[in-house]
Design a protein around this motif. Structure first.
Motif, PDB file in Angstrom:
ATOM      1  N   GLY A   1     -33.469 -24.571  -3.459  1.00 55.35           N
ATOM      2  CA  GLY A   1     -32.717 -23.660  -2.605  1.00 55.35           C
ATOM      3  C   GLY A   1     -31.222 -23.721  -2.826  1.00 55.35           C
ATOM      4  O   GLY A   1     -30.460 -23.306  -1.958  1.00 55.35           O
TER       5      GLY A   1
ATOM      6  N   ASP B   1     -21.468 -24.592   3.439  1.00 52.17           N
ATOM      7  CA  ASP B   1     -22.883 -24.724   3.098  1.00 52.17           C
ATOM      8  C   ASP B   1     -23.760 -24.058   4.153  1.00 52.17           C
ATOM      9  O   ASP B   1     -24.846 -23.566   3.845  1.00 52.17           O
ATOM     10  CB  ASP B   1     -23.258 -26.198   2.990  1.00 52.17           C
ATOM     11  N   GLN B   2     -23.275 -24.089   5.398  1.00 51.96           N
ATOM     12  CA  GLN B   2     -24.082 -23.582   6.506  1.00 51.96           C
ATOM     13  C   GLN B   2     -23.174 -22.942   7.549  1.00 51.96           C
ATOM     14  O   GLN B   2     -22.060 -23.411   7.780  1.00 51.96           O
ATOM     15  CB  GLN B   2     -24.880 -24.742   7.133  1.00 51.96           C
TER      16      GLN B   2
ATOM     17  N   TYR C   1     -34.504 -14.792   1.488  1.00 51.68           N
ATOM     18  CA  TYR C   1     -35.360 -15.307   2.545  1.00 51.68           C
ATOM     19  C   TYR C   1     -36.253 -16.395   1.957  1.00 51.68           C
ATOM     20  O   TYR C   1     -36.481 -16.417   0.742  1.00 51.68           O
ATOM     21  CB  TYR C   1     -36.162 -14.172   3.172  1.00 51.68           C
TER      22      TYR C   1
ATOM     23  N   SER D   1     -31.255 -14.899   9.663  1.00 53.47           N
ATOM     24  CA  SER D   1     -31.253 -16.274   9.173  1.00 53.47           C
ATOM     25  C   SER D   1     -31.845 -16.326   7.767  1.00 53.47           C
ATOM     26  O   SER D   1     -32.993 -15.924   7.544  1.00 53.47           O
ATOM     27  CB  SER D   1     -32.056 -17.177  10.111  1.00 53.47           C
TER      28      SER D   1
ATOM     29  N   LEU E   1     -30.529 -17.461   3.311  1.00 43.79           N
ATOM     30  CA  LEU E   1     -29.530 -18.003   2.382  1.00 43.79           C
ATOM     31  C   LEU E   1     -28.788 -16.831   1.745  1.00 43.79           C
ATOM     32  O   LEU E   1     -29.423 -15.900   1.239  1.00 43.79           O
ATOM     33  CB  LEU E   1     -30.242 -18.848   1.327  1.00 43.79           C
TER      34      LEU E   1
ATOM     35  N   THR F   1     -24.763 -19.926   1.054  1.00 42.70           N
ATOM     36  CA  THR F   1     -24.477 -20.331   2.431  1.00 42.70           C
ATOM     37  C   THR F   1     -25.709 -20.058   3.272  1.00 42.70           C
ATOM     38  O   THR F   1     -26.204 -18.925   3.280  1.00 42.70           O
ATOM     39  CB  THR F   1     -23.272 -19.563   3.008  1.00 42.70           C
ATOM     40  N   LYS F   2     -26.166 -21.088   3.944  1.00 40.74           N
ATOM     41  CA  LYS F   2     -27.319 -20.916   4.819  1.00 40.74           C
ATOM     42  C   LYS F   2     -26.842 -20.443   6.180  1.00 40.74           C
ATOM     43  O   LYS F   2     -26.046 -21.116   6.845  1.00 40.74           O
ATOM     44  CB  LYS F   2     -28.085 -22.226   4.958  1.00 40.74           C
TER      45      LYS F   2
ATOM     46  N   ASN G   1     -27.729 -19.660   9.967  1.00 37.34           N
ATOM     47  CA  ASN G   1     -28.670 -19.934  11.050  1.00 37.34           C
ATOM     48  C   ASN G   1     -28.241 -19.151  12.277  1.00 37.34           C
ATOM     49  O   ASN G   1     -27.145 -19.370  12.805  1.00 37.34           O
ATOM     50  CB  ASN G   1     -28.698 -21.419  11.384  1.00 37.34           C
TER      51      ASN G   1
END
Lengths: 115, 116
Positions: A40, B9-10, B39, B86, B88, B110-111, B113
């Motif tokens: 990922g 990153d998130q 996804y 939500s 990536l 970048t994830k 959420n």
């Protein structure tokens, strides 16, 4: 119409074996790309084909990796003597052309696991 | 050297709140800029692109992105986040300078959420 397809969707192989991954791009797309994605993470460029031109192989990580594109359509990525570090998702993408503002269309990927 | 940076990153955001996913780039010439979404267990899907003209581009699923040449940025935005957003997100750039147009350069992702 049909999108980019890849086969197999999953491949488990033993270390040292050779594997072939297939990509069938969108009909009429002259540009085809292969990428590798680990866990990922980001995409690592491997190789690019544009029409009948010589491919851009600058991203291939070693001489164990090779790819061909027959008839300007289907492409096969071959990994010889697989190693555990080759485990990743291999993504193929195609684009209308490699020389314009054209987005890439991605296949679902092949998840390769080397045991 | 050409590169793309996604500094986060998130990103965590509550449903209904605006979201921003950041991207900066470095190319030798003028860029084409792209955003893709991935996804789980899926390939990347194209969201939007900047070629030329209006700095604010609109794309799929209500997303938009603003090109800022002076800051070499192309941040992805959405006025009201959904839980289904939500995923990536990847920023990509193609350098249209001579000799460089073959490749897309992707950020590290970048994830996003989105919490209910």
């Amino acid at each position: 119409g049909a999108g980019v397809s890849q086969s197999p969707s999953n491949k488990v192989t033993e270390k040292g074996k050779d594997v072939e991954l297939r990509c069938d791009p969108i009909s009429g797309h002259t540009a085809l790309y292969w990428y590798r994605q680990s866990l990922g993470q980001g995409l690592e460029f491997l190789i690019y084909f544009q029409g009948n031109s010589a491919p851009d192989k600058s991203g291939l990580p070693s001489d164990r990796f090779s790819a061909e594109r027959t008839g300007g359509s289907v492409s096969t990525l071959t990994i010889q003597r697989t190693q555990q570090e080759d485990s990743a998702v291999y993504l193929c993408a195609s684009s209308t052309s490699g020389t314009g503002p054209y987005e890439q269309y991605f296949g679902p990927g092949t998840r390769l696991t080397v045991t | 050297a050409q590169s793309v940076a996604q500094p986060e990153d998130q990103v965590n955001v509550a449903e209904g709140n605006p979201l921003t996913v950041k991207c900066t780039y470095s190319v030798s010439g003028n860029p084409y800029l792209f955003w893709y979404v991935q996804y789980p267990n899926r390939g990347l899907q194209f969201l939007l692109k900047y070629i030329t003209g209006d700095n604010l581009v609109k794309g799929s699923y209500g997303f938009e992105a603003e090109f800022n040449k002076s800051q070499t940025s192309f941040h992805l935005k959405k006025p009201s986040a959904l839980v289904s957003d939500s995923a990536l997100y990847f920023c990509a750039v193609r350098d249209i300078g001579v000799g460089n147009f073959n490749k897309f350069y992707f950020g590290s992702g970048t994830k996003l959420n989105v919490k209910p």
